[in-house]
Design a protein around this motif. Structure first.
Motif, PDB file in Angstrom:
ATOM      1  N   THR A  66       0.836  -1.200   0.000  1.00 29.75           N
ATOM      2  CA  THR A  66       0.000   0.000   0.000  1.00 29.75           C
ATOM      3  C   THR A  66       0.870   1.249   0.000  1.00 29.75           C
ATOM      4  O   THR A  66       0.597   2.217  -0.725  1.00 29.75           O
ATOM      5  N   PHE A  67       1.923   1.222   0.802  1.00 28.75           N
ATOM      6  CA  PHE A  67       2.865   2.348   0.873  1.00 28.75           C
ATOM      7  C   PHE A  67       3.516   2.591  -0.490  1.00 28.75           C
ATOM      8  O   PHE A  67       3.588   3.733  -0.960  1.00 28.75           O
ATOM      9  N   ALA A  68       3.966   1.511  -1.124  1.00 25.72           N
ATOM     10  CA  ALA A  68       4.631   1.629  -2.422  1.00 25.72           C
ATOM     11  C   ALA A  68       3.658   2.139  -3.489  1.00 25.72           C
ATOM     12  O   ALA A  68       4.006   3.004  -4.306  1.00 25.72           O
ATOM     13  N   PHE A  69       2.439   1.616  -3.491  1.00 27.81           N
ATOM     14  CA  PHE A  69       1.441   2.055  -4.465  1.00 27.81           C
ATOM     15  C   PHE A  69       1.113   3.534  -4.271  1.00 27.81           C
ATOM     16  O   PHE A  69       0.956   4.276  -5.239  1.00 27.81           O
ATOM     17  N   ALA A  70       0.996   3.955  -3.003  1.00 27.91           N
ATOM     18  CA  ALA A  70       0.680   5.353  -2.722  1.00 27.91           C
ATOM     19  C   ALA A  70       1.795   6.272  -3.221  1.00 27.91           C
ATOM     20  O   ALA A  70       1.529   7.340  -3.795  1.00 27.91           O
ATOM     21  N   ILE A  71       3.038   5.865  -3.028  1.00 29.93           N
ATOM     22  CA  ILE A  71       4.166   6.666  -3.515  1.00 29.93           C
ATOM     23  C   ILE A  71       4.148   6.744  -5.043  1.00 29.93           C
ATOM     24  O   ILE A  71       4.356   7.814  -5.625  1.00 29.93           O
ATOM     25  N   SER A  72       3.879   5.620  -5.702  1.00 29.56           N
ATOM     26  CA  SER A  72       3.854   5.626  -7.168  1.00 29.56           C
ATOM     27  C   SER A  72       2.761   6.555  -7.674  1.00 29.56           C
ATOM     28  O   SER A  72       2.952   7.290  -8.648  1.00 29.56           O
ATOM     29  N   GLY A  73       1.609   6.550  -7.007  1.00 29.68           N
ATOM     30  CA  GLY A  73       0.533   7.449  -7.399  1.00 29.68           C
ATOM     31  C   GLY A  73       0.900   8.901  -7.155  1.00 29.68           C
ATOM     32  O   GLY A  73       0.638   9.776  -7.997  1.00 29.68           O
ATOM     33  N   ALA A  74       1.517   9.176  -6.008  1.00 30.15           N
ATOM     34  CA  ALA A  74       1.921  10.543  -5.688  1.00 30.15           C
ATOM     35  C   ALA A  74       2.945  11.066  -6.688  1.00 30.15           C
ATOM     36  O   ALA A  74       2.878  12.231  -7.111  1.00 30.15           O
ATOM     37  N   LEU A  75       3.883  10.229  -7.085  1.00 26.87           N
ATOM     38  CA  LEU A  75       4.911  10.643  -8.054  1.00 26.87           C
ATOM     39  C   LEU A  75       4.291  10.994  -9.397  1.00 26.87           C
ATOM     40  O   LEU A  75       4.681  11.969 -10.047  1.00 26.87           O
ATOM     41  N   VAL A  76       3.312  10.196  -9.827  1.00 32.85           N
ATOM     42  CA  VAL A  76       2.623  10.484 -11.086  1.00 32.85           C
ATOM     43  C   VAL A  76       1.896  11.821 -10.998  1.00 32.85           C
ATOM     44  O   VAL A  76       1.970  12.646 -11.914  1.00 32.85           O
ATOM     45  N   ALA A  77       1.193  12.045  -9.888  1.00 29.27           N
ATOM     46  CA  ALA A  77       0.442  13.288  -9.715  1.00 29.27           C
ATOM     47  C   ALA A  77       1.368  14.502  -9.671  1.00 29.27           C
ATOM     48  O   ALA A  77       1.057  15.555 -10.236  1.00 29.27           O
ATOM     49  N   ILE A  78       2.504  14.373  -8.999  1.00 34.73           N
ATOM     50  CA  ILE A  78       3.470  15.475  -8.937  1.00 34.73           C
ATOM     51  C   ILE A  78       4.027  15.760 -10.332  1.00 34.73           C
ATOM     52  O   ILE A  78       4.181  16.926 -10.723  1.00 34.73           O
ATOM     53  N   ARG A  79       4.316  14.682 -11.071  1.00 35.90           N
ATOM     54  CA  ARG A  79       4.823  14.869 -12.433  1.00 35.90           C
ATOM     55  C   ARG A  79       3.800  15.568 -13.324  1.00 35.90           C
ATOM     56  O   ARG A  79       4.160  16.317 -14.238  1.00 35.90           O
ATOM     57  N   VAL A 126      -2.612  15.373  -5.450  1.00 35.31           N
ATOM     58  CA  VAL A 126      -1.590  14.355  -5.182  1.00 35.31           C
ATOM     59  C   VAL A 126      -2.110  13.343  -4.170  1.00 35.31           C
ATOM     60  O   VAL A 126      -1.943  12.126  -4.330  1.00 35.31           O
ATOM     61  N   LEU A 127      -2.766  13.839  -3.126  1.00 38.61           N
ATOM     62  CA  LEU A 127      -3.307  12.964  -2.084  1.00 38.61           C
ATOM     63  C   LEU A 127      -4.385  12.037  -2.647  1.00 38.61           C
ATOM     64  O   LEU A 127      -4.401  10.828  -2.343  1.00 38.61           O
ATOM     65  N   ILE A 128      -5.254  12.561  -3.481  1.00 38.75           N
ATOM     66  CA  ILE A 128      -6.329  11.754  -4.062  1.00 38.75           C
ATOM     67  C   ILE A 128      -5.765  10.666  -4.974  1.00 38.75           C
ATOM     68  O   ILE A 128      -6.186   9.500  -4.925  1.00 38.75           O
ATOM     69  N   ILE A 129      -4.802  11.027  -5.810  1.00 36.90           N
ATOM     70  CA  ILE A 129      -4.226  10.045  -6.727  1.00 36.90           C
ATOM     71  C   ILE A 129      -3.469   8.965  -5.953  1.00 36.90           C
ATOM     72  O   ILE A 129      -3.543   7.771  -6.275  1.00 36.90           O
ATOM     73  N   ALA A 130      -2.762   9.364  -4.912  1.00 38.33           N
ATOM     74  CA  ALA A 130      -2.062   8.384  -4.074  1.00 38.33           C
ATOM     75  C   ALA A 130      -3.072   7.447  -3.418  1.00 38.33           C
ATOM     76  O   ALA A 130      -2.860   6.231  -3.346  1.00 38.33           O
ATOM     77  N   PHE A 131      -4.183   8.005  -2.965  1.00 32.90           N
ATOM     78  CA  PHE A 131      -5.215   7.215  -2.286  1.00 32.90           C
ATOM     79  C   PHE A 131      -5.831   6.181  -3.219  1.00 32.90           C
ATOM     80  O   PHE A 131      -5.910   4.992  -2.879  1.00 32.90           O
ATOM     81  N   VAL A 132      -6.267   6.617  -4.402  1.00 32.36           N
ATOM     82  CA  VAL A 132      -6.939   5.670  -5.312  1.00 32.36           C
ATOM     83  C   VAL A 132      -5.967   4.620  -5.840  1.00 32.36           C
ATOM     84  O   VAL A 132      -6.356   3.473  -6.092  1.00 32.36           O
ATOM     85  N   THR A 133      -4.708   5.001  -5.991  1.00 33.54           N
ATOM     86  CA  THR A 133      -3.715   4.025  -6.447  1.00 33.54           C
ATOM     87  C   THR A 133      -3.507   2.944  -5.403  1.00 33.54           C
ATOM     88  O   THR A 133      -3.395   1.755  -5.721  1.00 33.54           O
ATOM     89  N   ALA A 169      -5.527  -6.179  -7.421  1.00 34.11           N
ATOM     90  CA  ALA A 169      -4.142  -5.836  -7.718  1.00 34.11           C
ATOM     91  C   ALA A 169      -3.991  -4.699  -8.720  1.00 34.11           C
ATOM     92  O   ALA A 169      -3.077  -3.876  -8.591  1.00 34.11           O
ATOM     93  N   VAL A 170      -4.870  -4.634  -9.719  1.00 30.99           N
ATOM     94  CA  VAL A 170      -4.612  -3.728 -10.843  1.00 30.99           C
ATOM     95  C   VAL A 170      -5.543  -2.529 -10.942  1.00 30.99           C
ATOM     96  O   VAL A 170      -5.203  -1.539 -11.594  1.00 30.99           O
ATOM     97  N   MET A 171      -6.721  -2.589 -10.319  1.00 29.28           N
ATOM     98  CA  MET A 171      -7.691  -1.515 -10.533  1.00 29.28           C
ATOM     99  C   MET A 171      -7.234  -0.178  -9.963  1.00 29.28           C
ATOM    100  O   MET A 171      -7.601   0.881 -10.492  1.00 29.28           O
ATOM    101  N   GLY A 172      -6.439  -0.205  -8.895  1.00 29.65           N
ATOM    102  CA  GLY A 172      -5.916   1.055  -8.367  1.00 29.65           C
ATOM    103  C   GLY A 172      -5.084   1.785  -9.412  1.00 29.65           C
ATOM    104  O   GLY A 172      -5.219   3.002  -9.607  1.00 29.65           O
ATOM    105  N   GLY A 173      -4.239   1.028 -10.114  1.00 30.86           N
ATOM    106  CA  GLY A 173      -3.413   1.618 -11.162  1.00 30.86           C
ATOM    107  C   GLY A 173      -4.243   2.088 -12.347  1.00 30.86           C
ATOM    108  O   GLY A 173      -3.946   3.116 -12.961  1.00 30.86           O
ATOM    109  N   VAL A 174      -5.295   1.339 -12.676  1.00 27.78           N
ATOM    110  CA  VAL A 174      -6.176   1.731 -13.782  1.00 27.78           C
ATOM    111  C   VAL A 174      -6.867   3.056 -13.449  1.00 27.78           C
ATOM    112  O   VAL A 174      -6.912   3.973 -14.284  1.00 27.78           O
ATOM    113  N   ILE A 175      -7.401   3.166 -12.230  1.00 30.52           N
ATOM    114  CA  ILE A 175      -8.076   4.407 -11.814  1.00 30.52           C
ATOM    115  C   ILE A 175      -7.093   5.569 -11.837  1.00 30.52           C
ATOM    116  O   ILE A 175      -7.416   6.665 -12.306  1.00 30.52           O
ATOM    117  N   ARG A 176      -5.886   5.327 -11.335  1.00 33.07           N
ATOM    118  CA  ARG A 176      -4.848   6.370 -11.345  1.00 33.07           C
ATOM    119  C   ARG A 176      -4.583   6.863 -12.757  1.00 33.07           C
ATOM    120  O   ARG A 176      -4.552   8.070 -13.024  1.00 33.07           O
TER     121      ARG A 176
END
Length: 206
Positions: A12-25, A33-40, A127-134
């Motif tokens: 969960t921690f790793a997924f949240a970081i990956s989502g946050a990095l995408v949002a920051i980019r 950033v918080l929302i994207i990290a959460f859904v990821t 496993a994958v829907m968080g990334g799809v939503i992100r």
């Protein structure tokens, strides 16, 4: 705290970081950033729980998921420059995370007396829907549709778990074997840049 739960939190921690990095980019604001990290991080488990009418939904029933995501977002802002070089470490956490999320999803589906095939789909969704939503929210083509063997690895591990289930072996051993299948397939696929066949544009004569 069980080992599986600890890995779940780490994933969960790793997924949240990956989502946050995408949002920051993508230059989102702090709330974005918080929302994207959460859904990821929890979007997959939440989708599964909604589909099978499981209550409470994963993150609602365990506040540790929220604290994990908040910690991941803060860590991303504070140590962004230092996180980037840890791509291999993050990949390992991500891979272990999807393996755990897949099998936890399959387990939950079986516990709800779903057909094994449906339970398998629930595992993959976890496993994958968080990334799809992100990816949808950040205007990207979801990773599982065009790059890398991702969902397929989850399906393979889930199938192995279902095949081992009737043998009534030690539950932890069954989990470890099935999770290892996902980790090995995903690692080999990324290492050797393996992909599923792509559909050619002219397949329908166009």
């Amino acid at each position: 705290m069980s080992i599986i739960y600890a890995i779940d939190i780490a994933g969960t921690f790793a997924f949240a970081i990956s989502g946050a990095l995408v949002a920051i980019r993508k230059k989102f604001d702090v709330f974005g950033v918080l929302i994207i990290a959460f859904v990821t991080a929890v979007g997959g488990g939440m989708t599964r729980d909604v589909l099978i009418n499981a209550h409470p939904i994963n993150w609602i029933g365990d506040i540790n998921y929220i604290w994990t995501i908040l910690t991941a977002v803060v860590a991303t802002f504070l140590f962004r420059s230092k996180i980037a070089p840890l791509r291999k470490t993050m990949f390992l956490f991500d891979t272990i995370g999807i393996s755990v999320f897949t099998l936890l999803g399959v387990q939950k589906g079986l516990n709800f007396d779903l057909h094994p095939f449906v339970a398998l789909v629930m595992g993959m969704s976890s496993a994958v829907m968080g990334g799809v939503i992100r990816d949808v929210l950040t205007n990207e083509i979801p990773l599982i549709f065009h790059r890398e063997i991702y969902a397929s690895a989850c399906l393979a591990g889930g199938v192995v778990y279902l095949l081992l289930n009737p043998l009534q072996m030690n539950e932890d051993l069954q989990f470890i074997i099935s999770a290892s299948i996902i980790v090995v397939i995903r690692t080999i696929a990324v290492q050797y840049k393996l992909e599923l066949p792509r559909v050619k544009k002219d397949i329908f004569g166009k």
